[in-house]
Design a protein around this motif. Structure first.
Motif, PDB file in Angstrom:
ATOM      1  N   PRO A 272      32.462  42.296  40.108  1.00 49.45           N
ATOM      2  CA  PRO A 272      33.569  41.523  40.661  1.00 49.45           C
ATOM      3  C   PRO A 272      33.629  40.087  40.121  1.00 49.45           C
ATOM      4  CG  PRO A 272      31.931  41.978  42.362  1.00 49.45           C
ATOM      5  CD  PRO A 272      31.513  42.717  41.137  1.00 49.45           C
ATOM      6  N   GLY A 273      32.527  39.568  39.623  1.00 54.26           N
ATOM      7  CA  GLY A 273      32.523  38.227  39.035  1.00 54.26           C
ATOM      8  C   GLY A 273      32.671  38.313  37.531  1.00 54.26           C
ATOM      9  N   TRP A 274      33.332  37.333  36.919  1.00 56.98           N
ATOM     10  CA  TRP A 274      33.505  37.365  35.474  1.00 56.98           C
ATOM     11  C   TRP A 274      32.604  36.353  34.794  1.00 56.98           C
ATOM     12  CZ3 TRP A 274      37.608  36.223  38.785  1.00 56.98           C
ATOM     13  CH2 TRP A 274      37.959  34.885  38.871  1.00 56.98           C
ATOM     14  N   GLN A 275      32.485  36.483  33.494  1.00 56.03           N
ATOM     15  CA  GLN A 275      31.668  35.591  32.678  1.00 56.03           C
ATOM     16  C   GLN A 275      32.542  34.421  32.235  1.00 56.03           C
ATOM     17  OE1 GLN A 275      28.389  36.450  32.019  1.00 56.03           O
ATOM     18  NE2 GLN A 275      28.182  34.355  31.305  1.00 56.03           N
ATOM     19  N   PRO A 276      32.176  33.193  32.566  1.00 55.48           N
ATOM     20  CA  PRO A 276      32.977  32.067  32.089  1.00 55.48           C
ATOM     21  C   PRO A 276      33.026  32.049  30.562  1.00 55.48           C
ATOM     22  CG  PRO A 276      31.485  31.348  33.818  1.00 55.48           C
ATOM     23  CD  PRO A 276      31.087  32.760  33.444  1.00 55.48           C
TER      24      PRO A 276
ATOM     25  N   VAL B  34      33.046  42.258  30.583  1.00 51.80           N
ATOM     26  CA  VAL B  34      34.176  43.192  30.677  1.00 51.80           C
ATOM     27  C   VAL B  34      35.197  42.677  31.687  1.00 51.80           C
ATOM     28  CG1 VAL B  34      34.862  45.525  31.401  1.00 51.80           C
ATOM     29  CG2 VAL B  34      32.960  45.211  29.806  1.00 51.80           C
ATOM     30  N   HIS B  35      34.736  42.071  32.765  1.00 48.40           N
ATOM     31  CA  HIS B  35      35.680  41.498  33.733  1.00 48.40           C
ATOM     32  C   HIS B  35      36.481  40.378  33.061  1.00 48.40           C
ATOM     33  CE1 HIS B  35      36.500  40.470  38.208  1.00 48.40           C
ATOM     34  NE2 HIS B  35      37.538  40.179  37.453  1.00 48.40           N
ATOM     35  N   SER B  36      35.835  39.587  32.223  1.00 51.06           N
ATOM     36  CA  SER B  36      36.553  38.538  31.497  1.00 51.06           C
ATOM     37  C   SER B  36      37.618  39.143  30.591  1.00 51.06           C
ATOM     38  CB  SER B  36      35.572  37.697  30.678  1.00 51.06           C
ATOM     39  OG  SER B  36      34.654  37.045  31.527  1.00 51.06           O
TER      40      SER B  36
ATOM     41  N   ALA C 121      40.441  37.495  28.201  1.00 51.43           N
ATOM     42  CA  ALA C 121      39.515  36.804  27.302  1.00 51.43           C
ATOM     43  C   ALA C 121      39.323  37.593  26.012  1.00 51.43           C
ATOM     44  CB  ALA C 121      38.161  36.615  27.977  1.00 51.43           C
ATOM     45  N   ILE C 122      38.936  36.896  24.988  1.00 53.54           N
ATOM     46  CA  ILE C 122      38.526  37.488  23.721  1.00 53.54           C
ATOM     47  C   ILE C 122      37.015  37.367  23.671  1.00 53.54           C
ATOM     48  CG2 ILE C 122      38.625  37.271  21.208  1.00 53.54           C
ATOM     49  CD1 ILE C 122      41.406  35.862  21.721  1.00 53.54           C
ATOM     50  N   TRP C 123      36.313  38.493  23.551  1.00 60.86           N
ATOM     51  CA  TRP C 123      34.849  38.484  23.547  1.00 60.86           C
ATOM     52  C   TRP C 123      34.359  38.795  22.149  1.00 60.86           C
ATOM     53  CZ3 TRP C 123      31.450  42.727  26.221  1.00 60.86           C
ATOM     54  CH2 TRP C 123      30.109  42.329  26.206  1.00 60.86           C
TER      55      TRP C 123
END
Length: 103
Positions: free
Chosen positions: A48-52, A66-68, A73-75
């Motif tokens: 449920p939390g994303w990666q800044p 994946v949440h980002s 977002a572009i990972w």
């Protein structure tokens, strides 16, 4: 009076090598490790939390990255043996608060 329809713009062909994946979506508990089919994962269920977004000099949890991705977002992932100059280029692409995540 006759109705007219605007011609739909044609979509350019995908570049060579582009792959498309079908993934399930949704949230899992934060302590769950998801077995993704790809490495790095391209989407799917996630925490449920994303990666800044920003630059990380090591791996980040797939489930938060994946949440980002879900939020646009572009990972970009890189190998630790990438030349220092290339890592620096990636570092400059990933500004805190931006939309690029590098790990």
């Amino acid at each position: 009076m006759t109705a007219t329809t605007a011609a739909r713009p044609t979509r350019p062909p995908e570049p060579a090598g582009v792959e498309t994946f079908q993934v399930n979506v949704g949230h899992v508990a934060p302590d769950v490790t998801v077995p993704y089919a790809q490495t790095p994962p391209v989407g799917g269920v996630h925490h449920p939390g994303w990666q800044p977004c920003g630059f990380y000099d090591g791996p980040v949890p797939n489930e938060t990255a994946v949440h980002s991705l879900e939020h646009g977002a572009i990972w970009i992932t890189y190998r630790p043996d990438l030349p220092a100059a290339d890592i620096e280029t990636l570092r400059r692409m990933a500004t805190p608060g931006g939309t690029v995540l590098v790990s």
